[in-house]
Design a protein around this motif. Sequence first.
Motif, PDB file in Angstrom:
ATOM      1  N   LEU A   1       0.833  -1.203   0.000  1.00  0.00           N
ATOM      2  CA  LEU A   1       0.000   0.000   0.000  1.00  0.00           C
ATOM      3  C   LEU A   1       0.859   1.241   0.000  1.00  0.00           C
ATOM      4  O   LEU A   1       1.986   1.244   0.469  1.00  0.00           O
ATOM      5  CB  LEU A   1      -0.920  -0.020   1.219  1.00  0.00           C
ATOM      6  N   ASP A   2       0.251   2.290  -0.542  1.00  0.00           N
ATOM      7  CA  ASP A   2       0.996   3.524  -0.743  1.00  0.00           C
ATOM      8  C   ASP A   2       0.887   4.403   0.496  1.00  0.00           C
ATOM      9  O   ASP A   2       0.428   5.526   0.444  1.00  0.00           O
ATOM     10  CB  ASP A   2       0.405   4.238  -1.969  1.00  0.00           C
ATOM     11  N   GLY A   3       1.284   3.845   1.639  1.00  0.00           N
ATOM     12  CA  GLY A   3       1.066   4.541   2.903  1.00  0.00           C
ATOM     13  C   GLY A   3       1.837   5.827   3.047  1.00  0.00           C
ATOM     14  O   GLY A   3       1.413   6.714   3.781  1.00  0.00           O
TER      15      GLY A   3
ATOM     16  N   TYR B   1      -8.661   2.467  -1.781  1.00  0.00           N
ATOM     17  CA  TYR B   1      -8.295   2.843  -0.419  1.00  0.00           C
ATOM     18  C   TYR B   1      -8.306   1.621   0.486  1.00  0.00           C
ATOM     19  O   TYR B   1      -8.967   0.622   0.209  1.00  0.00           O
ATOM     20  CB  TYR B   1      -9.260   3.912   0.128  1.00  0.00           C
TER      21      TYR B   1
ATOM     22  N   ALA C   1      -3.103   8.226  10.103  1.00  0.00           N
ATOM     23  CA  ALA C   1      -3.330   6.784  10.030  1.00  0.00           C
ATOM     24  C   ALA C   1      -4.711   6.509  10.602  1.00  0.00           C
ATOM     25  O   ALA C   1      -5.280   7.373  11.253  1.00  0.00           O
ATOM     26  CB  ALA C   1      -2.250   6.067  10.832  1.00  0.00           C
TER      27      ALA C   1
ATOM     28  N   GLU D   1      -4.168   4.209  -3.017  1.00  0.00           N
ATOM     29  CA  GLU D   1      -3.411   4.014  -4.254  1.00  0.00           C
ATOM     30  C   GLU D   1      -4.178   4.700  -5.367  1.00  0.00           C
ATOM     31  O   GLU D   1      -5.407   4.643  -5.387  1.00  0.00           O
ATOM     32  CB  GLU D   1      -3.332   2.530  -4.621  1.00  0.00           C
TER      33      GLU D   1
ATOM     34  N   ALA E   1      -4.753   4.122   3.912  1.00  0.00           N
ATOM     35  CA  ALA E   1      -3.773   4.137   2.824  1.00  0.00           C
ATOM     36  C   ALA E   1      -4.523   4.211   1.497  1.00  0.00           C
ATOM     37  O   ALA E   1      -5.664   3.764   1.393  1.00  0.00           O
ATOM     38  CB  ALA E   1      -2.908   2.882   2.861  1.00  0.00           C
TER      39      ALA E   1
END
Lengths: 235, 162
Positions: free
Chosen positions: A99-101, A140, A107, A112, A110
Motif C-alpha cells: 500500500l501507498d502509505g 483505499y 493513520a 493508491e 492508505a
Amino acid sequence: MTRGPECLSDLVLDEKLAGGAVTVAQVAHLDGCENCRARLAELERDREAFQKRARPAAFADAVLAQRPPRRRWAIWVAIAPAALGAMAVVAMWMRPRPLDGERVKGAPVAVELWVRSGDKTERYAEDHHYKGGDALQLIYSARAPSHLTVIDVEQGGKAALLYRSDGALPAANRRRIDQSWVLDAGTNPERLYLVFTDGAPDENSLLDAAKRADVARPDPLAVPATAQATFLIAR
Amino acid sequence: MDRAELEALYTKSGAAVERRCRALLGDGEEARDMVQEVFLRAVRHADEFRGEASPTTWLYRITTNLCLNRLRDRKALVPIDLVAPLLTDGGSVEGRTAAKEKAAELMEGLDDRTRAAIIYRYLDGMTQDEIAVLTGWSRKTLGKKLGSFEARALALAEGEKR
C-alpha cells in the motif's frame, strides 16, 4: 428546467450515478450549474424509486427464460472475450502491491491511485505526464469507517469537488471507490487532495482551503482531518 | 454474461433504461416489456460490448435501436413530442397540434441512424461528440445531418407562423 448548450447530457449524469467515469471538467460544470444539479437530483430520485421497487432476481429469471438454449461451448465462445476482458481489468486493479502509505498524512488509512491510459492501466507515478482521456481510479484501505472527499485544484486556485462519499466508506482492504475521473484536455498541472474525516466534512471549508493551496507543493490542506493524501497530476 | 452480472447490470442501469423506454414508447406495458428486451439483447450480445465503451453507453445504444424498431412497427418515426417543440413556440393547443403534424412531415424519409441521432440530441441532450461516438459518424457528418434536420425544422416552423 432549461438545458443550456453547455449543460451535461443525461448520458453523463447517468454515468455519474452508475459510478462510471466523468471528466474533471464535467464535475466542475456540475458544481456551478443549477440546471444540471436539478436534473441530476431528478434522475437520482428516479433511480432510488426504481431501486426500491426493482426485483433483480425475478427480472433475471424473466430475461434468462427468454434466452434460447445453447450448447455450453457456444455460450462460452460468446461470452469469452467480454469475460476475459473483465478478468484482465480485475487482475490489473487487484494485483497485490504494497500500500501507498507514505502518501497519507495520518493513520490508519492508505490509498493508491491507478491510471488507465488507452488499453494500459498503471499505478500513478509522480514523474509521469498524463493526458486528456486518461482515467483515474482510487483504491483505499482503512481500518475504520471514514468519510472521503476528493478535491481537484488547478494551478491558479480553481478548485472543484470531485467526490464525496455517500456517508462513511466502510473499513476495507484495497477497495475501489465507486467513481473514476477522466482528465480533460488541459495542459496545466492539477493536484488531487484526498481528505478522510470521521464525520461528514464541511465542503465549503475544504474548497476554501484547496483554493489557497499551492499546487506545486505536496502539503496537506489546512483543515481538520483524520488523514490526507495528495497527488500531483502533471500534464 | 452470467446471472449475477445481469442482476448487477440491471440494478445499476435499469433506471436509465426504463426511463428512456418510457420516454420513447410511452408509459405503458410496451415500455416495461422493452426493458426486458434491452437486457435480453445485452445478455445475448455480451461479446459485442467493447471495453472502451461504458455499460451505460452500450445500454443507451441498445435501448435506442430497439425502441426505434418498435416505433417503426407502430408506423411511428420518433416520438413526435420530442421534436414538436422545435416547430412551435409552445403557445396554443391548436398550434401544438399543427406542430405535431409538421413534426411527422419532418421525420419522414430519415434513416435509422439520423433518427437515433435526433433522439440522442433532443431526448438526452447529448453533445455532438457524444452522439458521434454512439452513431459511429464523424463529427463533420453528424454536424451536417443535424444541421440539415434543424434547417428543415426551422423552415417548417416559419411556414407555420405565416
